[in-house]
Design a protein around this motif. Structure first.
Motif, PDB file in Angstrom:
ATOM      1  N   ASP A   1      -9.128  -5.000  -7.572  1.00  0.00           N
ATOM      2  CA  ASP A   1      -9.375  -4.100  -6.453  1.00  0.00           C
ATOM      3  C   ASP A   1      -9.365  -4.927  -5.179  1.00  0.00           C
ATOM      4  OD1 ASP A   1      -9.792  -1.694  -5.198  1.00  0.00           O
ATOM      5  OD2 ASP A   1     -11.611  -1.182  -6.310  1.00  0.00           O
ATOM      6  N   VAL A   2      -8.907  -4.306  -4.100  1.00  0.00           N
ATOM      7  CA  VAL A   2      -8.844  -4.985  -2.810  1.00  0.00           C
ATOM      8  C   VAL A   2      -9.347  -4.055  -1.718  1.00  0.00           C
ATOM      9  CG1 VAL A   2      -6.964  -6.591  -3.332  1.00  0.00           C
ATOM     10  CG2 VAL A   2      -6.421  -4.298  -2.532  1.00  0.00           C
ATOM     11  N   ALA A   3     -10.123  -4.618  -0.803  1.00  0.00           N
ATOM     12  CA  ALA A   3     -10.487  -3.913   0.415  1.00  0.00           C
ATOM     13  C   ALA A   3      -9.384  -4.146   1.431  1.00  0.00           C
ATOM     14  CB  ALA A   3     -11.819  -4.428   0.946  1.00  0.00           C
ATOM     15  N   SER A   4      -8.975  -3.080   2.097  1.00  0.00           N
ATOM     16  CA  SER A   4      -7.880  -3.151   3.054  1.00  0.00           C
ATOM     17  C   SER A   4      -8.434  -2.967   4.458  1.00  0.00           C
ATOM     18  CB  SER A   4      -6.845  -2.060   2.748  1.00  0.00           C
ATOM     19  OG  SER A   4      -5.777  -2.086   3.667  1.00  0.00           O
ATOM     20  N   GLY A   5      -8.229  -3.966   5.319  1.00  0.00           N
ATOM     21  CA  GLY A   5      -8.759  -3.890   6.670  1.00  0.00           C
ATOM     22  C   GLY A   5      -7.803  -4.472   7.685  1.00  0.00           C
TER      23      GLY A   5
ATOM     24  N   THR B   1     -12.185  -7.599  -4.229  1.00  0.00           N
ATOM     25  CA  THR B   1     -13.553  -7.103  -4.389  1.00  0.00           C
ATOM     26  C   THR B   1     -13.845  -6.825  -5.859  1.00  0.00           C
ATOM     27  OG1 THR B   1     -13.043  -4.726  -4.314  1.00  0.00           O
ATOM     28  CG2 THR B   1     -13.245  -5.864  -2.203  1.00  0.00           C
TER      29      THR B   1
ATOM     30  N   ASP C   1     -15.111  -1.239  -5.493  1.00  0.00           N
ATOM     31  CA  ASP C   1     -15.546  -1.495  -4.116  1.00  0.00           C
ATOM     32  C   ASP C   1     -14.388  -1.534  -3.136  1.00  0.00           C
ATOM     33  OD1 ASP C   1     -18.107  -1.675  -5.031  1.00  0.00           O
ATOM     34  OD2 ASP C   1     -18.295  -3.853  -4.803  1.00  0.00           O
ATOM     35  N   GLY C   2     -13.169  -1.403  -3.620  1.00  0.00           N
ATOM     36  CA  GLY C   2     -11.997  -1.536  -2.766  1.00  0.00           C
ATOM     37  C   GLY C   2     -11.281  -0.222  -2.523  1.00  0.00           C
ATOM     38  N   ALA C   3      -9.986  -0.339  -2.217  1.00  0.00           N
ATOM     39  CA  ALA C   3      -9.191   0.808  -1.782  1.00  0.00           C
ATOM     40  C   ALA C   3      -8.556   1.601  -2.921  1.00  0.00           C
ATOM     41  CB  ALA C   3      -8.088   0.313  -0.839  1.00  0.00           C
TER      42      ALA C   3
ATOM     43  N   GLU D   1       0.803  -1.230   0.000  1.00  0.00           N
ATOM     44  CA  GLU D   1       0.000   0.000   0.000  1.00  0.00           C
ATOM     45  C   GLU D   1       0.832   1.274   0.000  1.00  0.00           C
ATOM     46  OE1 GLU D   1      -3.376   0.043   2.629  1.00  0.00           O
ATOM     47  OE2 GLU D   1      -3.452  -2.144   2.771  1.00  0.00           O
TER      48      GLU D   1
ATOM     49  N   TRP E   1      -6.130  -8.162   3.271  1.00  0.00           N
ATOM     50  CA  TRP E   1      -6.750  -7.740   2.018  1.00  0.00           C
ATOM     51  C   TRP E   1      -7.814  -8.743   1.590  1.00  0.00           C
ATOM     52  CZ3 TRP E   1      -1.073  -7.512   0.597  1.00  0.00           C
ATOM     53  CH2 TRP E   1      -0.542  -6.232   0.828  1.00  0.00           C
ATOM     54  N   ARG E   2      -8.860  -8.200   0.980  1.00  0.00           N
ATOM     55  CA  ARG E   2      -9.914  -9.038   0.413  1.00  0.00           C
ATOM     56  C   ARG E   2     -10.215  -8.528  -0.982  1.00  0.00           C
ATOM     57  NH1 ARG E   2     -15.152  -7.875   0.158  1.00  0.00           N
ATOM     58  NH2 ARG E   2     -14.917  -6.220   1.713  1.00  0.00           N
TER      59      ARG E   2
END
Length: 274
Positions: free
Chosen positions: A199-203, A210, A214-216, A177, A207-208
Motif C-alpha cells: 500500500d502507498v500513500a499518495s501525496g 504504508t 493506510d494508503g490509497a 495511479e 508515494w510513501r
C-alpha cells in the motif's frame, strides 16, 4: 477455504533473516516469505546454495513457521537467467515452498524470456513448484505491466506450473495511479496463483509505503474479486523512498524495529478483518 497469509522478509531490510523470522513469528503470523529482491535487500547468488537452504530451513522450522513462496526476482531476459532460475527453484523446493516469484523482464526480450521459462518447466514439474511471474512497480516496457498482459502470457504458455503473482501495489505505481487494482485483477483472476499486498500513500511529494489499509489502495474492493483460498503475502518495503514518484531508492538508514512491528501488526490485523 482457509487463506494463507505470509509476511515478506523485505520488511526487515538491514536486520538479517534471523531477526525477520523471529519477528514474524512473534507477531503471530505462521508463514514467512523469504525475499531476495535486488534494490530491496542485500544478497548474492550464494544465498541459493544447498547450505544456505539448509540453514534457512532450520531457522524457519525452529520458529514454527512454514513457507508458501519465495521472492527471488531476476530478469528472465538476462544471459544467465536459466541457470539462476534453476537454482532458485531448487532452493524453494528445499524450503518446502510452492511458488518461486520473479519478474519476467522487458517486452524487447520476450523471445528469450519464453525460452527460459520453457527450459525450466520440467524442473518445476519435478519439484511441483509454480513459477509465479510478477508485475513490476516501476519502469516501463515490462512484458507484464498489468493483469491482462500477465493473463495473456500465462494462457500462451499453457502450463499449470506457470502462473501470476499479482502485486496489488505495483500495478498502482507502475501505471502512475491510472489503473485501479480491483478493476485490473478481475479479468486476470484465473491466471493468478498468489498475491502480494503493498500500500502507498499518495501525496504532493510522491508515494510513501504504508501499512496495508493506510494508503490509497481500496483493499476492500480488491478482496471482493479474490478467490477465497488465494494465498497472499504482506510485502512492506518501508525503507524504499519514492519521492516525486521516481523509481525506488533505499534510504541509507534501516527502519526502526518499533516502526516495522507496528506496520506489520496493523497490516495483519487489517487483512484479517477483510
Amino acid at each position: 477455504m482457509t487463506r494463507t497469509v505470509s509476511v515478506s522478509t523485505a520488511l526487515f531490510d538491514g536486520y538479517g533473516m534471523e531477526t525477520a523470522i523471529e519477528e514474524i513469528a512473534a507477531a503471530g503470523c505462521r508463514s514467512v516469505e523469504p525475499a531476495y529482491i535486488k534494490g530491496y535487500v542485500d544478497f548474492d547468488e550464494t544465498a541459493f546454495s544447498d547450505a544456505g537452504a539448509a540453514r534457512l530451513a532450520g531457522l524457519i522450522a525452529g520458529a514454527g513457521l512454514s513457507v508458501m513462496a519465495i521472492s527471488a526476482h531476476l530478469d528472465l531476459g538476462e544471459a544467465a537467467a536459466e541457470a539462476m532460475l534453476a537454482g532458485r527453484i531448487d532452493f524453494a523446493s528445499a524450503l518446502g515452498a510452492r511458488f518461486v516469484i520473479t519478474n519476467a523482464g522487458q517486452v524487447a526480450d520476450r523471445r528469450r524470456i519464453l525460452s527460459v521459462i520453457e527450459a525450466v518447466q520440467p524442473r518445476c514439474e519435478a519439484a511441483d513448484i509454480v513459477l509465479a511471474l510478477e508485475n513490476p512497480g516501476h519502469g516501463s516496457g515490462a512484458l507484464i505491466g498489468n493483469g491482462g498482459e500477465g493473463a495473456a502470457l500465462v494462457r500462451e504458455i499453457g502450463s499449470p506450473h506457470v502462473r501470476l503473482n499479482y502485486d496489488v501495489g505495483n500495478v498502482f505505481t507502475y501505471s502512475h495511479e491510472r489503473t485501479k487494482p480491483e478493476d485490473d485483477i478481475a479479468p486476470a483472476v484465473e491466471a493468478i496463483a498468489h498475491l502480494h499486498l503493498k500500500d502507498v500513500a499518495s501525496g504532493a511529494d510522491g508515494w510513501r509505503f504504508t501499512a496495508i489499509g493506510d494508503g490509497a489502495i481500496d483493499y476492500r474492493a480488491v478482496w471482493k474479486v479474490l478467490p477465497p483460498g488465494l494465498p497472499v503475502a504482506v510485502e512492506l518495503p518501508l525503507r524504499l523512498d519514492r519521492r516525486g514518484r521516481a523509481d525506488p531508492v533505499r534510504r541509507p538508514d534501516r527502519v526502526p524495529l518499533a516502526d516495522i512491528r507496528a506496520a506489520m501488526q496493523r497490516s495483519l490485523a487489517f487483512v484479517a478483518a477483510l
